[in-house]
Design a protein around this motif. Structure first.
Motif, PDB file in Angstrom:
ATOM      1  N   ILE A 272      14.263 -44.779  53.731  1.00  0.00           N
ATOM      2  CA  ILE A 272      14.780 -44.038  54.887  1.00  0.00           C
ATOM      3  C   ILE A 272      15.746 -44.903  55.686  1.00  0.00           C
ATOM      4  CG2 ILE A 272      14.160 -42.953  57.081  1.00  0.00           C
ATOM      5  CD1 ILE A 272      11.546 -42.052  55.749  1.00  0.00           C
ATOM      6  N   VAL A 273      15.325 -46.106  56.059  1.00  0.00           N
ATOM      7  CA  VAL A 273      16.198 -46.973  56.854  1.00  0.00           C
ATOM      8  C   VAL A 273      15.716 -48.417  56.764  1.00  0.00           C
ATOM      9  CG1 VAL A 273      14.850 -46.686  58.995  1.00  0.00           C
ATOM     10  CG2 VAL A 273      17.307 -47.210  59.138  1.00  0.00           C
ATOM     11  N   LYS A 274      16.663 -49.330  56.878  1.00  0.00           N
ATOM     12  CA  LYS A 274      16.344 -50.757  56.949  1.00  0.00           C
ATOM     13  C   LYS A 274      16.897 -51.310  58.250  1.00  0.00           C
ATOM     14  CE  LYS A 274      18.657 -53.862  54.523  1.00  0.00           C
ATOM     15  NZ  LYS A 274      19.086 -54.706  53.393  1.00  0.00           N
ATOM     16  N   THR A 275      16.048 -52.017  59.031  1.00  0.00           N
ATOM     17  CA  THR A 275      16.512 -52.681  60.242  1.00  0.00           C
ATOM     18  C   THR A 275      16.460 -54.188  60.036  1.00  0.00           C
ATOM     19  OG1 THR A 275      14.280 -52.679  61.232  1.00  0.00           O
ATOM     20  CG2 THR A 275      15.733 -50.807  61.738  1.00  0.00           C
ATOM     21  N   LEU A 312      18.792 -40.096  59.848  1.00  0.00           N
ATOM     22  CA  LEU A 312      18.285 -38.966  59.074  1.00  0.00           C
ATOM     23  C   LEU A 312      19.304 -38.504  58.039  1.00  0.00           C
ATOM     24  CD1 LEU A 312      16.234 -36.772  58.476  1.00  0.00           C
ATOM     25  CD2 LEU A 312      17.116 -35.483  60.442  1.00  0.00           C
ATOM     26  N   THR A 313      20.551 -38.374  58.451  1.00  0.00           N
ATOM     27  CA  THR A 313      21.599 -37.947  57.522  1.00  0.00           C
ATOM     28  C   THR A 313      21.777 -38.941  56.391  1.00  0.00           C
ATOM     29  OG1 THR A 313      22.761 -36.807  59.318  1.00  0.00           O
ATOM     30  CG2 THR A 313      24.032 -37.306  57.338  1.00  0.00           C
ATOM     31  N   GLY A 314      21.807 -40.229  56.736  1.00  0.00           N
ATOM     32  CA  GLY A 314      21.968 -41.263  55.716  1.00  0.00           C
ATOM     33  C   GLY A 314      20.840 -41.267  54.707  1.00  0.00           C
ATOM     34  N   ALA A 315      19.615 -41.057  55.174  1.00  0.00           N
ATOM     35  CA  ALA A 315      18.467 -41.034  54.271  1.00  0.00           C
ATOM     36  C   ALA A 315      18.557 -39.848  53.315  1.00  0.00           C
ATOM     37  CB  ALA A 315      17.167 -40.964  55.074  1.00  0.00           C
ATOM     38  N   LEU A 316      18.906 -38.684  53.837  1.00  0.00           N
ATOM     39  CA  LEU A 316      18.982 -37.485  52.997  1.00  0.00           C
ATOM     40  C   LEU A 316      20.170 -37.563  52.037  1.00  0.00           C
ATOM     41  CD1 LEU A 316      18.145 -34.783  55.701  1.00  0.00           C
ATOM     42  CD2 LEU A 316      16.621 -35.746  53.960  1.00  0.00           C
ATOM     43  N   LYS A 317      21.266 -38.133  52.498  1.00  0.00           N
ATOM     44  CA  LYS A 317      22.470 -38.242  51.663  1.00  0.00           C
ATOM     45  C   LYS A 317      22.271 -39.270  50.550  1.00  0.00           C
ATOM     46  CE  LYS A 317      27.512 -38.907  52.104  1.00  0.00           C
ATOM     47  NZ  LYS A 317      27.797 -40.046  51.240  1.00  0.00           N
ATOM     48  N   ASP A 318      21.812 -40.477  50.910  1.00  0.00           N
ATOM     49  CA  ASP A 318      21.690 -41.541  49.916  1.00  0.00           C
ATOM     50  C   ASP A 318      20.649 -41.220  48.854  1.00  0.00           C
ATOM     51  OD1 ASP A 318      23.587 -42.848  51.347  1.00  0.00           O
ATOM     52  OD2 ASP A 318      22.395 -44.622  51.818  1.00  0.00           O
ATOM     53  N   ASN A 319      19.615 -40.467  49.223  1.00  0.00           N
ATOM     54  CA  ASN A 319      18.594 -40.076  48.254  1.00  0.00           C
ATOM     55  C   ASN A 319      18.947 -38.783  47.525  1.00  0.00           C
ATOM     56  OD1 ASN A 319      16.104 -41.947  48.427  1.00  0.00           O
ATOM     57  ND2 ASN A 319      16.607 -41.600  50.577  1.00  0.00           N
ATOM     58  N   PRO A 357      19.724 -46.278  53.256  1.00  0.00           N
ATOM     59  CA  PRO A 357      18.981 -46.716  52.066  1.00  0.00           C
ATOM     60  C   PRO A 357      19.831 -47.406  51.002  1.00  0.00           C
ATOM     61  CG  PRO A 357      18.194 -44.583  52.765  1.00  0.00           C
ATOM     62  CD  PRO A 357      19.380 -44.890  53.634  1.00  0.00           C
ATOM     63  N   SER A 358      21.104 -47.031  50.879  1.00  0.00           N
ATOM     64  CA  SER A 358      21.960 -47.682  49.883  1.00  0.00           C
ATOM     65  C   SER A 358      22.510 -49.012  50.375  1.00  0.00           C
ATOM     66  CB  SER A 358      23.125 -46.756  49.524  1.00  0.00           C
ATOM     67  OG  SER A 358      23.966 -46.551  50.650  1.00  0.00           O
ATOM     68  N   GLY A 359      22.135 -49.414  51.595  1.00  0.00           N
ATOM     69  CA  GLY A 359      22.597 -50.673  52.156  1.00  0.00           C
ATOM     70  C   GLY A 359      23.904 -50.566  52.905  1.00  0.00           C
ATOM     71  N   THR A 360      24.349 -49.365  53.222  1.00  0.00           N
ATOM     72  CA  THR A 360      25.633 -49.159  53.892  1.00  0.00           C
ATOM     73  C   THR A 360      25.527 -49.432  55.386  1.00  0.00           C
ATOM     74  OG1 THR A 360      26.205 -47.452  52.287  1.00  0.00           O
ATOM     75  CG2 THR A 360      27.479 -47.493  54.331  1.00  0.00           C
ATOM     76  N   ASP A 361      26.483 -50.185  55.899  1.00  0.00           N
ATOM     77  CA  ASP A 361      26.607 -50.427  57.339  1.00  0.00           C
ATOM     78  C   ASP A 361      27.572 -49.383  57.892  1.00  0.00           C
ATOM     79  OD1 ASP A 361      26.974 -51.295  59.912  1.00  0.00           O
ATOM     80  OD2 ASP A 361      27.861 -53.232  59.395  1.00  0.00           O
ATOM     81  N   ILE A 362      27.077 -48.463  58.712  1.00  0.00           N
ATOM     82  CA  ILE A 362      27.923 -47.380  59.226  1.00  0.00           C
ATOM     83  C   ILE A 362      28.427 -47.655  60.637  1.00  0.00           C
ATOM     84  CG2 ILE A 362      26.682 -45.701  57.809  1.00  0.00           C
ATOM     85  CD1 ILE A 362      25.486 -44.705  60.562  1.00  0.00           C
ATOM     86  N   GLN A 420      13.551 -50.039  45.157  1.00  0.00           N
ATOM     87  CA  GLN A 420      12.732 -51.225  44.943  1.00  0.00           C
ATOM     88  C   GLN A 420      13.180 -52.423  45.781  1.00  0.00           C
ATOM     89  OE1 GLN A 420       9.962 -51.039  43.234  1.00  0.00           O
ATOM     90  NE2 GLN A 420      10.392 -48.890  42.739  1.00  0.00           N
ATOM     91  N   SER A 421      14.396 -52.362  46.317  1.00  0.00           N
ATOM     92  CA  SER A 421      14.871 -53.501  47.107  1.00  0.00           C
ATOM     93  C   SER A 421      14.327 -53.468  48.527  1.00  0.00           C
ATOM     94  CB  SER A 421      16.403 -53.497  47.177  1.00  0.00           C
ATOM     95  OG  SER A 421      16.867 -52.366  47.889  1.00  0.00           O
TER      96      SER A 421
END
Length: 434
Positions: A272-275, A312-319, A357-362, A420-421
């Protein structure tokens, strides 16, 4: 983190512990105590341990060398010091501003539970709707009722904000309204204010050709947003919808935990997200197999979809769980912790950077929709002047989402796999605000 006074932490001073104790003793019941409390919180939590290349210790010495004749003077100095960080999200709030923020994020207000507007034709203060389970609804107030007076004060030429200030008040206290209703003589109504849960989720079943669309609009990520979203999905599931449109346009964000809980309602697995905090320590949140629907989903976003909306958008999009339709999102990838200070004022401190989730900095970039759909200025004006057109075929972004959902290949969500990362998430996510 909203609520709960944060005590000033012990300082790490270049002048020694004895000097520090003397300073703290001298600061009791002084505006300087507030100044030092703010400095300590930033010193301990701020995401950039270089403090934007500022000498943060020297700034403290400068702040405490001043004589403040009032808290207002201290407020000015605090804001000037925070500006040096170059971060608009690390900010000081006076007591009224902090109260407004906590009210917004709590998702509750104390009042009678109505939405009002000044009617364009009559120019009179008019009820748009009475909120569910509110004193207004229980008393029989209806949309279209005109509010003629509040506690004996005429509302002629009164602005909505001014009327709201008169109507809101401590739960359990009375307020008197004079109301006008077509076909009925003007009448007086005495109501008792209550604490009301503000609806932040609105939903409806829409029949679009041969599709049954569950339309959900989420206005902000308040403390009640997740519960309201859960109810919406369950009710629409009962109505046998075959796909969903989740509208996040204009949603400025809110509580991080709310965005995580809502993401889990749509995702069975996947990140979902990485902080990442100032020490470079990553904390990651994943879905936990608690989704409420795996039906095709389209998400609507625009340039005012920010922060928690982007998580939320990033999680749904990347997955690949949803097709994102609309325009580029705002681009805020920073997380704040919010503290109540000793005098009722507040401080928001940026404590982490987040990544999709894909590691993108937005940050400062936003999320690019899968199906970019820009509105013209004329279309924006039309929707703004007539909100009833939102989520109809006169709404180009909604119409495009419906077209996408009608294409079975595009609409079918791909199965998500755990990333897995990602590392396990800690409970600290519950304390964060976006």
């Amino acid at each position: 983190m909203i609520g709960g006074a944060i005590a000033t932490s012990a300082t790490i001073s270049v002048f020694g512990q004895a000097w520090t104790r003397c300073v703290h003793a001298a600061l009791q019941d002084s505006p300087k105590a507030l100044v030092d409390q703010v400095w300590q919180l930033v010193n301990r939590e701020y995401v950039d341990d270089k403090f934007n290349q500022q000498d943060w210790q020297a700034i403290r010495q400068s702040l405490l060398s001043k004589d403040y004749t009032s808290k207002e003077e201290a407020y000015v100095s605090i804001r000037e010091a925070l500006q040096k960080l170059g971060d608009p999200y690390t900010r000081f709030m006076d007591p009224k501003q902090y109260e407004a923020l906590t009210s917004q994020t709590s998702g509750e207000v104390s009042g009678i539970g109505i939405r009002m507007e000044v009617n364009e034709k009559t120019k009179r203060l008019t009820v748009v709707e009475a909120i569910e389970n509110s004193p207004a609804l229980k008393a029989g107030i209806k949309g279209g009722d005109e509010i003629l007076a509040i506690d004996g004060k005429s509302t002629r030429n009164m602005k909505v904000d001014d009327a709201s200030k008169l109507i809101r008040g401590k739960a359990g206290t009375p307020v008197n309204l004079k109301l006008g209703r077509p076909g009925k003589a003007d009448f007086d109504l005495k109501l008792t204010r209550a604490t009301i849960e503000v609806p932040t989720v609105r939903y409806t079943l829409k029949q679009e050709n041969n599709r049954r669309i569950g339309y959900i609009r989420l206005r902000e990520f308040s403390a009640h947003a997740a519960d309201q979203m859960r109810r919406a999905i369950r009710e629409l599931n009962k109505q046998n919808v075959d796909s969903y449109v989740l509208d996040l346009r204009g949603n400025p964000g809110g509580l991080l935990q709310a965005s995580i809980e809502i993401a889990r309602m749509w995702l069975d697995n996947g990140g979902i997200v990485k902080t990442v905090d100032r020490q470079g320590i990553s904390e990651v949140t994943k879905a936990n197999r608690t989704s409420l629907s795996n039906l095709p989903l389209a998400v609507l976003v625009d340039g005012n979809s920010a922060s928690a909306s982007e998580i939320l958008t990033g999680a749904l999009k990347d997955n690949k769980r949803a097709v994102v339709v609309g325009s580029q999102t705002f681009g805020k990838a920073l997380v704040q912790s919010v503290h109540e200070l000793a005098d009722g004022s507040g401080l928001a401190v940026t404590i982490a950077h987040y990544y999709t989730p894909s590691g993108t900095d937005i940050n400062h970039k936003g999320i690019t929709p899968d199906i970019p759909t820009e509105l013209t200025e004329a279309q924006e004006r039309q929707l703004a002047s007539n909100p009833n057109l939102i989520a109809t075929q006169s709404d180009p972004q909604y119409a495009r989402a419906i077209a996408v959902l009608s294409n079975s290949k595009l609409a079918q969500p791909a199965p998500t796999q755990p990333n897995q990362s990602f590392l396990p998430v800690s409970s600290r996510a519950e304390d964060l605000k976006l």
